[in-house]
Design an enzyme around this catalytic site. Structure first.
Site, PDB file in Angstrom:
ATOM      1  N   HIS A 141     -22.801   7.815   7.871  1.00 55.57           N
ATOM      2  CA  HIS A 141     -23.770   8.660   8.583  1.00 55.57           C
ATOM      3  C   HIS A 141     -23.083   9.765   9.369  1.00 55.57           C
ATOM      4  O   HIS A 141     -23.707  10.783   9.669  1.00 55.57           O
ATOM      5  CB  HIS A 141     -24.699   7.816   9.469  1.00 55.57           C
ATOM      6  CG  HIS A 141     -24.120   7.311  10.747  1.00 55.57           C
ATOM      7  ND1 HIS A 141     -23.674   6.015  10.915  1.00 55.57           N
ATOM      8  CD2 HIS A 141     -23.955   7.911  11.953  1.00 55.57           C
ATOM      9  CE1 HIS A 141     -23.258   5.845  12.152  1.00 55.57           C
ATOM     10  NE2 HIS A 141     -23.416   6.978  12.810  1.00 55.57           N
ATOM     11  N   ASP A 167     -21.479   1.418   5.748  1.00 53.57           N
ATOM     12  CA  ASP A 167     -21.589   2.713   6.430  1.00 53.57           C
ATOM     13  C   ASP A 167     -20.203   3.323   6.647  1.00 53.57           C
ATOM     14  O   ASP A 167     -19.667   3.308   7.754  1.00 53.57           O
ATOM     15  CB  ASP A 167     -22.320   2.513   7.759  1.00 53.57           C
ATOM     16  CG  ASP A 167     -22.748   3.820   8.406  1.00 53.57           C
ATOM     17  OD1 ASP A 167     -22.347   4.891   7.915  1.00 53.57           O
ATOM     18  OD2 ASP A 167     -23.475   3.765   9.416  1.00 53.57           O
ATOM     19  N   SER A 224     -19.638   5.977  16.827  1.00 59.71           N
ATOM     20  CA  SER A 224     -19.809   5.846  15.384  1.00 59.71           C
ATOM     21  C   SER A 224     -18.533   6.270  14.669  1.00 59.71           C
ATOM     22  O   SER A 224     -18.026   7.366  14.899  1.00 59.71           O
ATOM     23  CB  SER A 224     -20.972   6.712  14.911  1.00 59.71           C
ATOM     24  OG  SER A 224     -22.201   6.219  15.383  1.00 59.71           O
TER      25      SER A 224
END
Length: 718
Positions: free
Chosen positions: A86, A228, A653
């Protein structure tokens, strides 16, 4: 000693959110003094100097700022960077087309010559971190400050950083950047010396059915089964220096890359995470928490939800629309769900009461400065509430919500027409034409833009009373009988920027009055004026608030230090470290969430009729044959994700997750729904960070993608 222990116990009883050693987004410069003993006690097996060494190479030198809002880790000697799918999503989307749909199909460069340049992407190293609080304080005392805000002003702090650099002979250039930031409400200042690389290339990304498995339904949830991750590479000139993209550039030969450990994780294992957490607000008073719930979170929830419903319907109907809006939708949906979960959690965990208890503890000291600061913060929050609410409505519905509003400014072109100077008109015509042609490439689906705009204008009106709305709504009432749909149609039918054809006709015979009467231009002017007015309504209060907040944070710092509790500043996109353990949790009575998930969970969630839970055929084959190679767990299952109780937030992230030996075991990508209150109040019993197990990442690269040449680059221990 007895008195100090009593104070500490009393403090902890009122500060349950600050009572665990593993809470905190710690400054690397403070680790040796504040955290080393606690980390060693919890299980750290290497000296802190191996994590951060201001005078030598350490793990810090393999952790990079990825783009503008994520973290990455360098995992090979040739500049290979691992981050989240992402985090790379926008770049993957930009490189995709209907013919080459890397979002759906994934992408794997089978040689360095196949790696794809990512326009606009940068990766930043933090070379040095300097505490220059004394220097900044000295400059503040001698420089003029007519507005009384120099201590927070980015413009002023940039001047101070440049001044410091000149005095210390610190190099600066386009790629060697200095950033001076305030911490602890501007009670301390740190200078970051950075090196920025701008030639970044996509190396590998799994299909979204792996990298985004679960999509919006599973976002912010646990258990998760998503791969991810994505891979990029840093390129430099032949001397290893940052350079713009060139075919002559070569992979960067890095000074530090991480060792990967395949031994896996167990409940209770010590872990630590390094990254660039974006923002949190741990020093808020209870009134500010209520304001956040009722303004920012409220608008993010309701306005984004309305927009996303329109977009999703259109994206599912047309692959080209899906590719174009994929990244924008994902960014919007991420904090839409965050806002919902945060508000629910703040109520469920009774955070307002906890905040009030904290406040009373500090105010009970009888310090007049703290009481004054507290009263001023409360007063400002009460006075600005209506303006904050309206500003958030404008921002969410009419700025972030309307892509077509980002057309070029016509101010200079209009001035040229007004002055009637042919040379100036010609120059501005060329500039406006070039910018407008670029603009139309960003809004290739006007029918989608119209549908979104009609929904957003209605949504804005739903939450803002008629008498408070921005001025364009009076025009809509007068000229369109209050019909916002008709107004939107008129914008696209007649505006200069409503279509490429409209602009081409206008630019051939431009007239000033057409710009002055243009519906799109009038809408944007009205939006700008609305933002200006709401900002103006808050500006004087902001000055008072900032000064009071500085005093209040100082009081909180002093009280924690008096109780013997380490301190850390709110997150502000600077490099931090958090530590804790691999740990399961109980979100509710009778429910236990284990600390890891496996590929079996992917198969259990499979739904071929739901795009969020489609499973690739090759992955199903690998599962059926148990073809996991050396990446399986001891029981033969394929690990996918795990959770740790470290203190993370947005910006973490892509952060590397280390074991006790400083070896890479995973990549952080999310938090759990129960822990979304963590931006305001950390509760270690319920807050978890979700991570992709490095074994699953390597399994997908090796067995699924067949990109074993990437595995060969890595330093791996079993």
């Amino acid at each position: 000693m007895i008195k100090r222990n009593l104070i500490s116990l009393f403090f902890i009883s009122l500060f349950p959110l600050f009572s665990y050693a593993d809470e905190g987004m710690w400054m690397l410069t403070d680790l040796k003094k504040q955290n080393e003993a606690a980390m060693l006690e919890l299980g750290l097996m290497i000296p802190v100097q191996d994590i951060y060494n201001p005078d030598g190479i350490s793990l810090k030198d393999a952790v990079v700022h990825f783009g503008r809002g994520c973290t990455g880790e360098v995992i090979s000697a040739e500049g290979l960077v691992l981050t989240n799918h992402h985090c790379g999503y926008g770049n993957i989307q930009q490189l995709s087309s209907v013919e080459h749909d890397y979002l759906t199909d994934g992408f794997w460069a089978m040689s360095k010559s196949e790696e794809l340049p990512c326009q606009g992407l940068s990766i930043t190293y933090i070379d040095k971190i300097l505490d220059i609080t004394d220097y900044v304080t000295e400059q503040l005392s001698k420089d003029e400050d007519p507005n009384g805000t120099n201590y927070l002003s980015p413009t002023y702090l940039k001047k101070v950083a440049n001044r410091f650099a000149q005095e210390q002979n610190i190099e600066q250039s386009a790629s060697k950047v200095l950033e001076l930031k305030p911490f602890y409400g501007a009670n301390k200042y740190y200078l970051f010396i950075k090196t920025v690389y701008s030639d970044i290339r996509l190396v590998g990304a799994p299909p979204s059915s792996i990298g985004k498995f679960g999509a919006d339904t599973d976002n912010w949830m646990w258990p998760r089964q998503t791969g991810d991750f994505s891979l990029f590479r840093i390129y430099a000139d032949k001397e290893g220096k940052p350079a713009p993209y060139s075919k002559e550039n070569v992979p960067l030969q890095v000074k530090k890359h991480l060792t990967i450990n395949l031994a896996g994780i167990n409940e209770g294992d010590f872990t630590f995470v390094m990254g660039f957490p974006g923002r949190n607000w741990r020093y808020m008073i209870s009134d500010e928490v209520e304001e956040r719930m009722q303004t920012t979170n409220f608008m993010r929830h309701h306005v984004r939800e309305a927009r996303q419903q329109v977009l999703m319907e259109q994206m599912l109907a047309d692959p080209a629309v899906r590719i174009h809006y994929a990244s924008k939708y994902a960014v919007s949906a991420n904090y839409w769900k965050n806002a919902i979960g945060m508000n629910e959690g703040l109520v469920r965990l009774n955070v307002l009461k906890t905040k009030r208890d904290q406040q009373e503890q500090l105010l009970a000291k009888g310090n007049e400065a703290y009481q004054k600061a507290f009263d001023e913060i409360r007063s400002v929050v009460a006075q600005r509430r209506e303006a904050v609410y309206h500003q958030q409505a404008i921002q969410e519905a009419l700025v972030s919500g309307l892509d077509f509003m980002h057309f070029p400014s016509v101010d200079k072109f209009a001035a040229a027409l007004k002055n009637k100077k042919k040379k100036q008109i010609k120059e501005e015509t060329n500039k406006l034409t070039e910018r407008t042609n670029e603009y139309f490439t960003t809004v290739p689906f006007p029918e989608v833009e119209k549908l979104v705009a009609k929904t957003m204008l209605k949504t804005y009106c739903q939450y803002i009373p008629e008498e408070q709305r921005i001025s364009i709504f009076s025009v809509i009432d007068d000229r369109f009988g209050g019909d916002t749909d008709a107004f939107v149609d008129a914008c696209f039918e007649s505006s200069v920027f409503g279509s490429k054809e409209n602009f081409d006709r206008f630019i051939q015979k431009p007239k000033l009055k057409w710009l002055e009467q243009d519906w799109m231009i009038l809408l944007r002017q009205s939006i700008t004026l609305g933002l200006y007015r709401t900002a103006g309504a808050m500006s004087e209060g902001d000055k008072t608030y900032n000064a009071a907040h500085k005093v209040w944070v100082k009081g909180m710092m002093d009280m924690k230090q008096e109780a013997g509790i380490p301190i850390y500043p709110d997150a502000n996109s600077t490099l931090r470290l958090t530590y804790g353990k691999v740990r399961s949790y109980e979100p509710a009575d009778g429910i236990v969430h284990e600390y890891y998930t496996t590929l079996k969970g992917v198969m259990e969630k499979e739904d071929p009729n739901n795009w969020e839970f489609v499973v690739p055929e090759k992955l199903k084959h690998l599962y059926k044959t148990k073809d996991y190679g050396r990446y399986a767990m001891k029981d033969g299952e394929m690990p996918v994700c795990f959770i740790v109780d470290t203190d993370n937030t947005g910006g973490n992230s892509g952060s590397p997750v280390f074991n006790a030996k400083g070896q890479l075991i995973g990549t952080g990508f999310d938090r759990n729904y129960e822990g979304l209150t963590g931006d305001i109040a950390f509760r270690p019993s319920s807050q978890r960070a979700a991570c992709v197990d490095i074994r699953y990442t390597l399994f997908i690269i090796d067995k699924f993608a067949g990109a074993s040449h990437i595995i060969d680059e890595l330093t791996i221990v079993e």
